[in-house]
Design an enzyme around this catalytic site. Structure first.
Site, mmCIF file in Angstrom:
data_model
loop_
_atom_site.group_PDB
_atom_site.id
_atom_site.type_symbol
_atom_site.label_atom_id
_atom_site.label_comp_id
_atom_site.label_asym_id
_atom_site.label_seq_id
_atom_site.Cartn_x
_atom_site.Cartn_y
_atom_site.Cartn_z
ATOM 1 N N CYS A 2 0.832 -1.199 0.000
ATOM 2 C CA CYS A 2 0.000 0.000 0.000
ATOM 3 C C CYS A 2 0.873 1.259 0.000
ATOM 4 C CB CYS A 2 -0.866 0.035 1.245
ATOM 5 S SG CYS A 2 -1.881 -1.430 1.400
ATOM 6 N N ARG A 27 4.511 0.848 -6.543
ATOM 7 C CA ARG A 27 4.418 -0.110 -5.439
ATOM 8 C C ARG A 27 3.372 -1.190 -5.710
ATOM 9 N NH1 ARG A 27 6.561 2.141 -0.743
ATOM 10 N NH2 ARG A 27 5.111 1.128 0.681
ATOM 11 N N TRP A 75 -2.897 -2.287 -1.780
ATOM 12 C CA TRP A 75 -2.490 -3.567 -2.354
ATOM 13 C C TRP A 75 -3.045 -4.605 -1.397
ATOM 14 C CZ3 TRP A 75 0.674 -7.945 -1.816
ATOM 15 C CH2 TRP A 75 0.987 -8.581 -3.018
ATOM 16 N N ASN A 101 -0.609 1.191 5.858
ATOM 17 C CA ASN A 101 0.232 0.278 5.090
ATOM 18 C C ASN A 101 0.853 -0.682 6.089
ATOM 19 O OD1 ASN A 101 2.119 -1.007 3.468
ATOM 20 N ND2 ASN A 101 3.564 0.693 3.533
ATOM 21 N N GLY A 102 0.654 -1.989 5.864
ATOM 22 C CA GLY A 102 1.192 -2.970 6.798
ATOM 23 C C GLY A 102 0.142 -4.013 7.128
ATOM 24 N N GLU A 481 17.014 -22.787 -9.969
ATOM 25 C CA GLU A 481 16.616 -21.385 -9.816
ATOM 26 C C GLU A 481 17.790 -20.444 -10.116
ATOM 27 O OE1 GLU A 481 14.010 -19.898 -9.826
ATOM 28 O OE2 GLU A 481 14.297 -17.943 -8.898
ATOM 29 N N LYS A 485 17.655 -17.582 -13.012
ATOM 30 C CA LYS A 485 17.890 -16.152 -12.726
ATOM 31 C C LYS A 485 18.912 -15.597 -13.697
ATOM 32 C CE LYS A 485 15.205 -15.067 -10.967
ATOM 33 N NZ LYS A 485 14.157 -15.952 -10.598
ATOM 34 N N GLU A 488 17.600 -15.697 -17.658
ATOM 35 C CA GLU A 488 16.464 -14.873 -18.069
ATOM 36 C C GLU A 488 16.810 -13.387 -18.130
ATOM 37 O OE1 GLU A 488 13.027 -14.893 -15.444
ATOM 38 O OE2 GLU A 488 14.301 -15.170 -13.698
ATOM 39 N N HIS A 504 26.261 -37.927 -18.185
ATOM 40 C CA HIS A 504 25.471 -38.740 -19.117
ATOM 41 C C HIS A 504 25.176 -37.983 -20.404
ATOM 42 C CE1 HIS A 504 25.116 -41.948 -16.228
ATOM 43 N NE2 HIS A 504 24.866 -41.032 -15.306
ATOM 44 N N LYS A 603 5.617 -10.326 -16.602
ATOM 45 C CA LYS A 603 5.555 -10.624 -15.166
ATOM 46 C C LYS A 603 4.439 -11.622 -14.863
ATOM 47 C CE LYS A 603 6.824 -10.090 -10.909
ATOM 48 N NZ LYS A 603 8.010 -10.897 -10.566
HETATM 49 C C1 F6R Z 1 11.240 -16.182 -13.123
HETATM 50 C C2 F6R Z 1 9.811 -15.930 -12.975
HETATM 51 C C3 F6R Z 1 8.875 -16.874 -13.615
HETATM 52 C C4 F6R Z 1 7.654 -17.103 -12.719
HETATM 53 C C5 F6R Z 1 6.608 -17.945 -13.473
HETATM 54 C C6 F6R Z 1 5.414 -18.244 -12.605
HETATM 55 O O1 F6R Z 1 12.005 -15.210 -12.499
HETATM 56 O O2 F6R Z 1 9.415 -14.968 -12.376
HETATM 57 O O3 F6R Z 1 9.489 -18.083 -13.928
HETATM 58 O O4 F6R Z 1 8.073 -17.738 -11.556
HETATM 59 O O5 F6R Z 1 6.196 -17.287 -14.630
HETATM 60 O O6 F6R Z 1 4.774 -17.064 -12.240
HETATM 61 P P1 F6R Z 1 3.793 -16.996 -11.016
HETATM 62 O O7 F6R Z 1 4.573 -17.285 -9.794
HETATM 63 O O8 F6R Z 1 3.227 -15.614 -11.056
HETATM 64 O O9 F6R Z 1 2.744 -18.063 -11.246
#
Ligand code: F6R
Length: 608
Positions: A2, A27, A75, A101-102, A481, A485, A488, A504, A603
């Site tokens: 928020c 935010r 939010w 906010n919180g 992971e 990171k 991507e 293998h 996203k």
């Molecule tokens: C990688 C990343 C994506 C998400 C994936 C699932 O950094 O952000 O691999 O993890 O698209 O997204 P959510 O968690 O929103 O279902």
């Protein structure tokens, strides 16, 4: 998360508040509202949706005249995004108004007490409790009411408060949620972040935990929670507006990585009570939990990687069989879900199309679905039978960091809850696990503080063609992971392999100088990991190892070692991922990539 803005001064408050709220849009929010004192009473307007809706509703603030007011972008955390749950919240007579906010952690207990005293609630929020509690304690002295409330509420908060009987004053207070206070010739301001008020003043004060601020048009005063006045020095903001949105960080991704200690605390602490784990949201009695025969975890991308770790942790601690699926596979593979199975879907956005489809598929087959979700009110949050929120706040950078860390915590908590009811850990082991859980935030902080070392190392690899990640067990999940990171955001080809699997086939890709990142946090697998490192080193690989402090033997095989603090082996992911996030980030920065918005990525992936 928020956003709060408040103003009292010689100018019209509403346009200043709307403008300030627009600077906090980064935010993330789902609704917005304002309360303005019009000379006689407090007027409140609020609406679900973008700030534009509030602007239209109030004709850019023109229909809400007045020189004092508070505003909010919400939010959602407690209660879905809708008009009623939007802030400001107020008492029955609308003479006390609050933006927040919180999270007020003990709001249910406080709400029940107030209901017994005859108070009626209109929203599902934790914030309304603050407004009603202020009403309960208010006997004509705002400071007295506020300090009494502060002694009762638990959790985190930044609050902006107005009393109709004190129209020449605004009040604010914070604990563990951000709040800045500003002063200009035209008035005084409060805001969740500097950009909201930067246009009006560069003179700000940072409020400390539980300080109460009384703002007038021409002055402001800080008090302790015991109403003792405090002298404070202002700070002059030198940043430009864009840098200020990121709180001085170069990218949202870096800022979000630095928010991980808080994210972990926020996801963990509300569920730790008296050294026990309480996950009310599960809506399952202990006997029901004990009766679960198998868990299916379904997710995409990083959330899937968190799920892979979850498998090792749930199986290891709670001795319950776990299958982890990519949602895009699960939905079409006609999965075998047998009686006694429980389905867990994990998603930051709560909108990922494949994960949502997997949830629907499971429900259609008559299975209950638990969602581990970050965005309140999202599709998955609405459709899951029960929901465990990760309190990471909005994540702006496309590459997830803090939400992933919060997902890990949710899975650890579930594993420990299952372990307790299934009696697979002794009380002593359980207490030791709790002890280690609580230490994670400060250990993450420590790892983040060593970022220069990783940055220097990363700079050597900005020209790399391929980078591999290897590990066994949980270390394999961490490698998945770490590799994602890196690739991507830096566009460097990278793969993660279960360490024993490389030979293998993939080992043929190792050339002189190829970087192989070896994750080795599981003591019972140290020797095996070293063997795998030696294998690739013999083919010319340069080895970066991430291991536990004390495992110096690894230096025999590795060329460069990053040590993580000691924790329980099941929680190592939360620590080992930090240097890997930093590594990916700094390689991408070094290459000049658009770190927060990598090419071709979104996203929230709402298509299959
Ligand atoms: C990688 C990343 C994506 C998400 C994936 C699932 O950094 O952000 O691999 O993890 O698209 O997204 P959510 O968690 O929103 O279902």
């Amino acid at each position: 998360m928020c956003g709060i803005v408040g103003y009292i001064g010689t100018k019209q408050a509403a346009p200043i508040i709307l403008d300030g709220l627009s600077k906090l849009e980064y935010r993330g929010y789902d609704s917005a509202g304002m309360a303005i004192y019009d000379g006689e009473k407090i007027n409140i307007q609020k609406s679900v949706g973008r700030l534009k809706v509030l602007e239209e509703l109030t004709h850019a603030g023109a229909t809400m005249p007045g020189f004092a007011g508070i505003g909010h972008t919400r939010w959602a955390t407690h209660g879905i995004p809708n008009d009623v749950n939007s802030h400001p919240h107020f008492n029955a007579q609308a003479t006390i108004s609050v933006v927040h906010n919180g999270i007020i952690e003990n709001y249910i207990a406080l709400k029940n007490k107030l209901i017994k005293k005859g108070y009626q609630f209109v929203s599902d929020t934790d914030t309304e409790v603050v407004a009603q509690l202020l009403d309960y304690y208010y006997k004509g002295n705002p400071m007295e009411a506020i300090t009494k409330v502060l002694h009762r509420v638990e959790g985190s908060y930044a609050l902006g408060i107005m009393f109709a009987e004190y129209p020449d004053q605004l009040f604010a207070v914070r604990k563990d949620s951000p709040l800045v206070v500003g002063k200009s010739e035209d008035g005084c301001f409060i805001a969740s972040d500097v950009p909201a008020i930067l246009k009006y003043t560069r003179t700000v004060y940072y409020a400390e935990n539980q300080e109460v601020i009384q703002l007038f048009a021409d002055r402001l005063q800080f008090y302790t929670v015991d109403e003792e006045p405090i002298e404070k020095e202002p700070v002059t903001i030198e940043w430009d507006a864009e840098a200020a949105e990121k709180a001085g960080y170069e990218h949202f991704m870096l800022k979000e990585m630095y928010e991980q200690p808080k994210t972990v605390t926020d996801t963990l602490m509300p569920r730790l009570k008296n050294n026990d784990i309480v996950i009310d949201e599960l809506q399952m009695r202990d006997e029901e939990l004990a009766a679960v025969k198998k868990i299916h975890i379904v997710a995409c991308g990083s959330a899937y990687h968190a799920g892979v770790t979850g498998k090792y942790v749930l199986e290891g601690i709670a001795r319950i069989p776990v299958e982890v699926d990519l949602a895009s596979e699960f939905r079409y593979r006609n999965p075998i879900l047998e009686e006694g199975a429980m389905v867990i879907v994990i998603s930051q956005s709560g909108e990922t199309a494949d994960t949502l489809a997997a949830l629907r598929e499971s429900k259609a087959r008559g299975f209950k679905v638990l969602g581990i979700v970050n965005v309140v009110g999202s599709s998955i949050a609405r459709e899951a039978d029960s929901i465990m929120y990760t309190w990471a706040g909005p994540e702006i950078a496309v590459a997830t960091t803090k939400a992933y860390s919060a997902q890990l915590i949710a899975l650890y908590l579930l594993a420990m809850k299952f372990a307790k009811v299934r009696k697979t850990v002794s009380e002593e082991e359980f207490n030791a696990l709790i002890f280690d859980l609580k230490r994670l935030p400060e250990q993450i902080e420590l790892l983040l503080s060593n970022k220069e070392k990783i940055q220097k190392f990363a700079n050597r690899y900005i020209g790399a063609k391929d980078i591999f990640f290897i590990g066994r067990g949980i270390d394999y999940a961490i490698s998945l992971e770490g590799s994602l990171k890196l690739k991507e955001i830096s566009y460097i080809h990278s793969e993660a392999y279960a360490a024993g699997e490389l030979k293998h086939g993939t080992i043929s890709l190792i050339e002189e100088g190829t970087l192989v990142t070896a994750v080795s946090t599981q003591p019972d697998l140290y020797q095996k990991s070293i063997s795998n490192m030696v294998e690739v080193k013999a083919r010319g690989a340069f080895i970066l190892a991430v291991t536990n402090v004390g495992n110096t033997e690894i230096e025999k095989a590795a060329d460069y070692v990053v040590y993580i603090p000691q924790t329980n082996q099941y929680f190592a992911n939360s620590l080992a991922i930090i240097p890997l996030q930093l590594f990916g980030y700094y390689v991408a920065v070094g290459k000049g990539c658009d770190v927060d918005k990598p090419r071709n990525l979104a996203k929230s992936v709402t298509v299959e």
